[in-house]
Write an enzyme that holds these catalytic residues in place. Structure first.
Site, PDB file in Angstrom:
ATOM      1  N   ARG A   1     137.023  75.696  67.586  1.00 29.58           N
ATOM      2  CA  ARG A   1     136.444  76.683  66.678  1.00 29.58           C
ATOM      3  C   ARG A   1     137.525  77.499  65.976  1.00 29.58           C
ATOM      4  NH1 ARG A   1     131.679  75.102  64.999  1.00 29.58           N
ATOM      5  NH2 ARG A   1     130.093  74.930  66.631  1.00 29.58           N
TER       6      ARG A   1
ATOM      7  N   TYR B   1     134.320  71.246  64.118  1.00 29.52           N
ATOM      8  CA  TYR B   1     133.884  69.984  64.706  1.00 29.52           C
ATOM      9  C   TYR B   1     133.431  69.014  63.613  1.00 29.52           C
ATOM     10  CZ  TYR B   1     133.733  72.696  69.077  1.00 29.52           C
ATOM     11  OH  TYR B   1     134.049  73.471  70.153  1.00 29.52           O
TER      12      TYR B   1
ATOM     13  N   HIS C   1     126.124  70.634  74.194  1.00 25.04           N
ATOM     14  CA  HIS C   1     126.278  69.188  74.346  1.00 25.04           C
ATOM     15  C   HIS C   1     125.288  68.411  73.491  1.00 25.04           C
ATOM     16  CE1 HIS C   1     128.370  69.336  78.578  1.00 25.04           C
ATOM     17  NE2 HIS C   1     129.065  69.938  77.624  1.00 25.04           N
TER      18      HIS C   1
ATOM     19  N   LYS D   1     129.572  66.238  81.858  1.00 25.18           N
ATOM     20  CA  LYS D   1     128.370  66.495  82.657  1.00 25.18           C
ATOM     21  C   LYS D   1     128.054  67.996  82.626  1.00 25.18           C
ATOM     22  CE  LYS D   1     130.746  68.801  85.518  1.00 25.18           C
ATOM     23  NZ  LYS D   1     130.453  70.251  85.646  1.00 25.18           N
TER      24      LYS D   1
ATOM     25  N   ASP E   1     126.656  73.379  87.056  1.00 24.78           N
ATOM     26  CA  ASP E   1     128.106  73.225  87.034  1.00 24.78           C
ATOM     27  C   ASP E   1     128.585  72.200  88.060  1.00 24.78           C
ATOM     28  OD1 ASP E   1     130.680  74.094  85.920  1.00 24.78           O
ATOM     29  OD2 ASP E   1     131.058  74.874  87.934  1.00 24.78           O
TER      30      ASP E   1
END
Length: 338
Positions: free
Chosen positions: A36, A57, A78, A96, A177
């Site tokens: 960013r 991005y 995501h 993940k 997490d």
């Protein structure tokens, strides 16, 4: 086998580990990084000698020299960027959990299928020779009929990370997490024991210590898997526990004292599995890893690009795990402040 030109979407800690892995891989090359902040992207590019750095991005996804994208943004981003990458015709390796919910994961998979690109959730531990050997021992019947599995992945985070992991809007909490590793591993054991490709729990219950914002600081889960295999899971980001895997069977048990997801085993080192029969002495099985875990992951993607799915981390596997995480978070009251 394809020589993949990688673009990194985000320039954080895990992106740095993956970048180092690509540098060590046999079939990958770092081509671009986006953040960013353009300054942050340039600093990251300098650190890893990456030719191109982008301050957005979108610019990276428009780069024709990028074949595959590694998405390591915060969890809630995501879905957006994995879909954007697929729509740009890029192959996707996404950290993940693939998304925050199973419904979002279905959208990402639908985009990959429509655009005919490779997609894999980055559970790198599944590719470690230790994990593969554990599954082989279970499936061989080495400890008889599998009846229970305990999995723990829990730590007390440094203060600098508490804000991110404690933020509901960022998909914080221990279950998303690190608890995702616990559900993935428990399901893998059941799959190996039953000789099937994918299983989901028949029952999911749990409890957690919730923060004021409603994220789980530490949690336990209990799964009833097919075959009456019971799984007991412990995870957290505000409670240091001893990580480990224990599989209990009718003729013995298997212990993995240092699972493949811990930082020390991300390098090519020796790890151990301990198998203890009910009527004998423990047997220590040493597992040699000849390649770093992130290098192995990058090469695994290159190997299976043409398949569009990785055989050990199929889209069906990802969806089964995401649905299990949804049910665990619902059971502990995730999102409802304490």
């Amino acid at each position: 086998m394809t020589q993949l030109r990688w673009g990194l979407l985000a320039a954080g800690t895990i992106a740095a580990e993956f970048a180092a892995g690509v540098d060590e891989s046999r079939h990958g090359v770092l081509t671009a990084v986006a953040a960013r902040s353009a300054d942050r992207a340039r600093d990251f590019a300098t650190r890893f000698e990456i030719p191109k750095a982008y301050g957005s991005y979108e610019d990276l996804l428009a780069d024709p020299d990028v074949d595959a994208v590694y998405v390591s943004t915060p969890h809630p981003m995501h879905r957006e960027w994995a879909i954007a990458a697929a729509e740009a015709g890029k192959h996707v390796l996404c950290e993940k959990p693939l998304t925050v919910t199973a419904a979002d994961a279905e959208e990402v998979i639908a985009a990959a299928r429509k655009q005919d690109v490779f997609l894999m959730e980055a559970f790198m531990y599944r590719l470690h020779p230790q994990t593969r050997r554990l599954a082989e021992l279970v499936s061989s019947g080495a400890i008889g009929e599998v009846r229970a599995v305990d999995v723990t992945f829990s730590y007390d985070v440094e203060d600098a990370e508490v804000e991110r992991l404690g933020d509901l809007a960022l998909g914080g909490g221990g279950i998303l997490d690190v608890g995702c590793y616990c559900t993935s591993l428990a399901r893998l054991v059941a799959q190996a024991a039953l000789g099937v490709d994918v299983v989901e729990p028949e029952e999911v219950t749990g409890m957690a210590k919730l923060s004021a914002s409603g994220v789980d600081e530490y949690a336990t889960g209990l799964l009833r898997l097919p075959g009456d295999i019971l799984a007991r899971l412990s995870c957290g980001f505000r409670l240091a526990q001893e990580d480990g895997i224990h599989v209990y069977g009718s003729r013995g048990s298997i212990t993995v004292p240092r699972p493949a997801w811990i930082h020390a085993l991300r390098k090519p080192v020796t790890s151990q599995i301990v198998m203890t029969p009910h009527d004998g002495a423990p047997e220590v099985i040493e597992i040699e890893a000849s390649q770093g875990l992130f290098a192995r992951e990058a090469d695994h993607v290159a190997t299976h690009i043409g398949d569009r799915q990785a055989p050990e981390l199929t889209w069906a596997e990802t969806l089964a795990n995401m649905r299990t995480l949804d049910r665990w978070r619902e059971a502990v009251g995730y999102g409802r402040p304490s």
